[in-house]
Design a protein around this motif. Structure first.
Motif, mmCIF file in Angstrom:
data_model
loop_
_atom_site.group_PDB
_atom_site.id
_atom_site.type_symbol
_atom_site.label_atom_id
_atom_site.label_comp_id
_atom_site.label_asym_id
_atom_site.label_seq_id
_atom_site.Cartn_x
_atom_site.Cartn_y
_atom_site.Cartn_z
ATOM 1 N N ALA A 45 -3.166 -2.258 -6.450
ATOM 2 C CA ALA A 45 -1.734 -2.033 -6.668
ATOM 3 C C ALA A 45 -0.973 -2.323 -5.379
ATOM 4 N N ARG A 46 0.235 -2.798 -5.497
ATOM 5 C CA ARG A 46 1.117 -3.068 -4.363
ATOM 6 C C ARG A 46 2.224 -2.018 -4.393
ATOM 7 N N LEU A 47 2.069 -1.009 -3.560
ATOM 8 C CA LEU A 47 3.003 0.113 -3.541
ATOM 9 C C LEU A 47 3.705 0.226 -2.186
ATOM 10 N N ASN A 48 3.950 -0.890 -1.528
ATOM 11 C CA ASN A 48 4.635 -0.897 -0.235
ATOM 12 C C ASN A 48 5.965 -0.167 -0.338
ATOM 13 N N GLY A 49 6.204 0.751 0.594
ATOM 14 C CA GLY A 49 7.485 1.444 0.645
ATOM 15 C C GLY A 49 7.706 2.458 -0.465
ATOM 16 N N SER A 50 6.699 2.754 -1.243
ATOM 17 C CA SER A 50 6.844 3.718 -2.338
ATOM 18 C C SER A 50 6.889 5.147 -1.810
ATOM 19 N N THR A 51 7.373 6.040 -2.648
ATOM 20 C CA THR A 51 7.447 7.458 -2.315
ATOM 21 C C THR A 51 6.541 8.225 -3.260
#
Length: 103
Positions: A17-23
């Motif tokens: 998964a690409r969750l860059n910058g997620s909270t």
């Protein structure tokens, strides 16, 4: 960018998964699979990653204050520039994990 604060993702498969910058503050990721997942610059304060498979995961520049990694698999995990202040890391194998400029 996703906001998954307090989400219950126990046992979830988030492989690649690409969750860059997620909270994901206070999220439950107990026993989750996050192989090769990218969570760079994510807000992960107090996230629970106990028993999670984090092989090859990237946490570059992530905020992991008070995160829990007890019993997690952290082979080749990249914590470069991450904030691990007060993180709980018990019974781990950190083989080839990267901790450059980590707090």
């Amino acid at each position: 960018i996703s906001n998954l604060d307090s989400a219950n993702l126990e046992g979830a498969d988030l492989t690649e998964a690409r969750l860059n910058g997620s909270t994901l503050r206070n999220a439950n990721l107990i026993d989750a699979t996050l192989i090769s997942t990218v969570m760079s610059k994510s807000k992960l304060q107090e996230v629970i990653l106990d028993g999670a498979n984090l092989k090859y995961t990237k946490f570059r520049g992530a905020n992991l204050k008070r995160a829990k990694f007890n019993g997690s698999i952290l082979f080749f995990t990249d914590f470069s520039g991450a904030d691990l202040s007060e993180a709980e890391m018990i019974a781990l194998d950190l083989t080839n994990s990267i901790f450059i400029s980590t707090k």
